[in-house]
Design an enzyme around this catalytic site. Structure first.
Site, PDB file in Angstrom:
ATOM      1  N   PHE A 369      39.623  45.582  38.990  1.00 54.53           N
ATOM      2  CA  PHE A 369      39.947  44.855  40.747  1.00 54.53           C
ATOM      3  C   PHE A 369      39.802  43.776  40.989  1.00 54.53           C
ATOM      4  CE2 PHE A 369      40.880  49.304  40.799  1.00 54.53           C
ATOM      5  CZ  PHE A 369      42.335  49.875  40.047  1.00 54.53           C
ATOM      6  N   CYS A 370      38.558  43.384  40.440  1.00 53.48           N
ATOM      7  CA  CYS A 370      38.197  41.857  40.030  1.00 53.48           C
ATOM      8  C   CYS A 370      37.133  42.842  41.219  1.00 53.48           C
ATOM      9  CB  CYS A 370      39.497  40.869  40.205  1.00 53.48           C
ATOM     10  SG  CYS A 370      39.974  40.019  39.627  1.00 53.48           S
TER      11      CYS A 370
END
Ligand code: PLP
Length: 464
Positions: A369-370
């Site tokens: 998720f970055c």
């Protein structure tokens, strides 16, 4: 009015299911992007009849568009409690661009320190590395921001900390940070505070509070596409004084009053910081979304999203083999958004996400998720494992990236949808899914051979 009463574009659109047939799509990927509210799409359609470029156009449509663009700016400022006298609302492309802009425009001293944290999205981490000395606040074992550690870092770097840049809420566990407490601590140490509001602003009321208030938020950044207005606009709010001096980050049309072959004289804010033609439609869309959010009311939105979250946490807690990061205690969800990251024992996160998509018609996201440092902390990935993983990624093998599956809710999701998602997860945990998925090692993704990917039957550029 929440849940099924909220009309979003494409709700329950039928999507193909592996093995044949179709199901109404359940979108549980709102932390990445929300669908457009129907009322936002309708406002955009109405506005497009009057669309023209803004600023110095003299035609009626240009004057109307300029008015709408500036009205949108005022609506955004009021929505987040920005003091219009001392602050400027700068429209940009997204939250990432807003944070990069701020990083480039912030008057850092050579020894200046930015304090950020381990729980940040890469967009509130990487921009600072380019321009300042970055110090990280730790998170607790269950993934909450360690406020005592922030105090310690502020004391350790006292006199050098210029900016504290923290997320308002994480996009992984959904934990909400006490932004006004953080602001008070930053200010007491002589620093300013920037809040990455990409997750917080769409789900909780945010009040920047008046300048001079110890709890004042100096800078706030967020995106339209995460708040039911996916038309490409982002927002950066901050004190005018920061952007008055110096050169704008992007230069070109709209940013200047005088240009000679040797020199340029910058124009006034906000135009100085909005080079080129801005995303006028995006600004109109985000302002309309704000109007709708205000009409529905924060009490109803928060209550609805908390009810969905509590339901999902209770259901997930009862599924053998499912581990939820941040725990499943739903007794107090004041500081937790409807964003839940979990893993299913023995099942790669990317496989779980694929099964949900291909066999159940449910849209989620999996991976890091970055937010790689945060996910590694949540999963307790040790240094050796991290190094081994980095080595594989460098060899373009993303098949064993540690990560999780994330479901995330919005105002339009329903309790029935939560139940369907949890039923599907329970089935996966019991091993009830197809076994012919194929792992693409380079992409780290599972696909199902033979799945319907005739996307142009669903959307075509040739359609009249
Ligand atoms: C907490 C957080 N910050 C920043 C971003 C970046 O937002 P954008 O993609 O709009 O630039 C995201 C996107 O997921 C996010 O969740």
């Amino acid at each position: 009015m929440t849940g099924s009463a909220i009309r979003v574009v494409g709700r329950a659109e039928l999507v193909p299911i592996a093995g044949g047939g179709a199901r109404p799509y359940i979108n549980c990927d709102n932390a990445a992007s929300t669908p457009a509210l129907e009322s936002v799409a309708a406002a955009v359609d109405r506005f497009l009849r009057w669309y023209s470029n803004v600023h110095r156009g003299t035609g009626f449509k240009s004057r109307l568009s300029s008015w709408a663009f500036e009205e949108a700016r005022a609506i955004v400022a009021r929505f987040v409690g920005a003091d219009p006298a001392g602050n400027v609302v700068i429209f940009c492309r997204n939250a990432t661009e807003g944070l990069n802009r701020l990083a480039h425009r912030y008057p850092f001293r050579p020894d200046g320190v930015v304090i950020t944290s381990v729980m940040e999205h890469h967009s509130n981490e990487l921009p600072w590395r380019k321009v300042a000395n970055v110090v990280h606040v730790a998170v607790s074992d269950d993934g909450r921001l360690d406020v005592a550690d922030l105090e310690a870092r502020l004391a350790e770097h006292r006199g050098r900390v210029q900016l504290v840049a923290l997320t308002g809420a994480t996009n992984v566990t959904g934990f909400v940070n006490p932004i006004h407490t953080l602001a008070r601590l930053a200010h007491a140490a002589g620093a300013e505070i920037a809040i990455d509001g990409a997750q917080l602003v769409p789900h909780r009321p945010v009040d920047m509070k008046p300048d001079g208030d110890p709890q004042h938020i100096d800078y706030l950044v967020f995106s339209g596409h995460k708040m039911y207005a996916p038309y490409g606009v982002g927002v950066l709010v901050g004190p005018r004084r920061t952007f008055l001096g110096g050169d704008p980050d992007l230069v070109g049309g709209g940013t200047v009053d005088i240009v000679t072959l040797e020199e340029a004289y910058w124009t006034d804010l906000p135009d100085k910081e909005e080079a080129g033609t801005p995303d006028i439609v995006g600004a109109v869309a985000v302002a309309k979304a704000i109007r709708v959010i205000e009409e529905i009311g924060w009490d109803a939105i928060v209550a609805h999203e908390q009810a969905l979250t509590a339901r999902a946490l209770a259901r997930l807690a009862a599924i053998p083999g499912v581990a939820v990061y941040g725990g499943t205690d739903a007794s107090d969800l004041t500081d937790r958004l409807g964003t839940i990251a979990f893993n299913v024992a023995g099942k790669p996160h990317a496989l779980v996400a694929a099964v949900l998509a291909y066999e159940h018609g449910i849209g989620v996201r999996s991976g890091c998720f970055c937010a790689q440092p945060y996910v590694k902390a949540l999963l307790h990935v040790d240094q050796a494992a991290a190094r081994a993983m980095e080595e594989r990624i460098r060899r373009r093998d993303r098949s064993a990236i540690p990560g999780a599956v994330r479901i995330s809710f919005g105002i339009y999701n329903t309790a029935d949808e939560v139940d369907s998602v949890c039923d599907a997860i329970a089935a996966i945990a019991r091993g009830e899914h197809r076994t012919d998925y194929r792992l693409d090692r380079e992409r780290g993704e599972y696909t199902l051979p033979g799945a319907d990917e005739a996307f142009d039957r669903y959307f075509s550029f040739d359609e009249a």
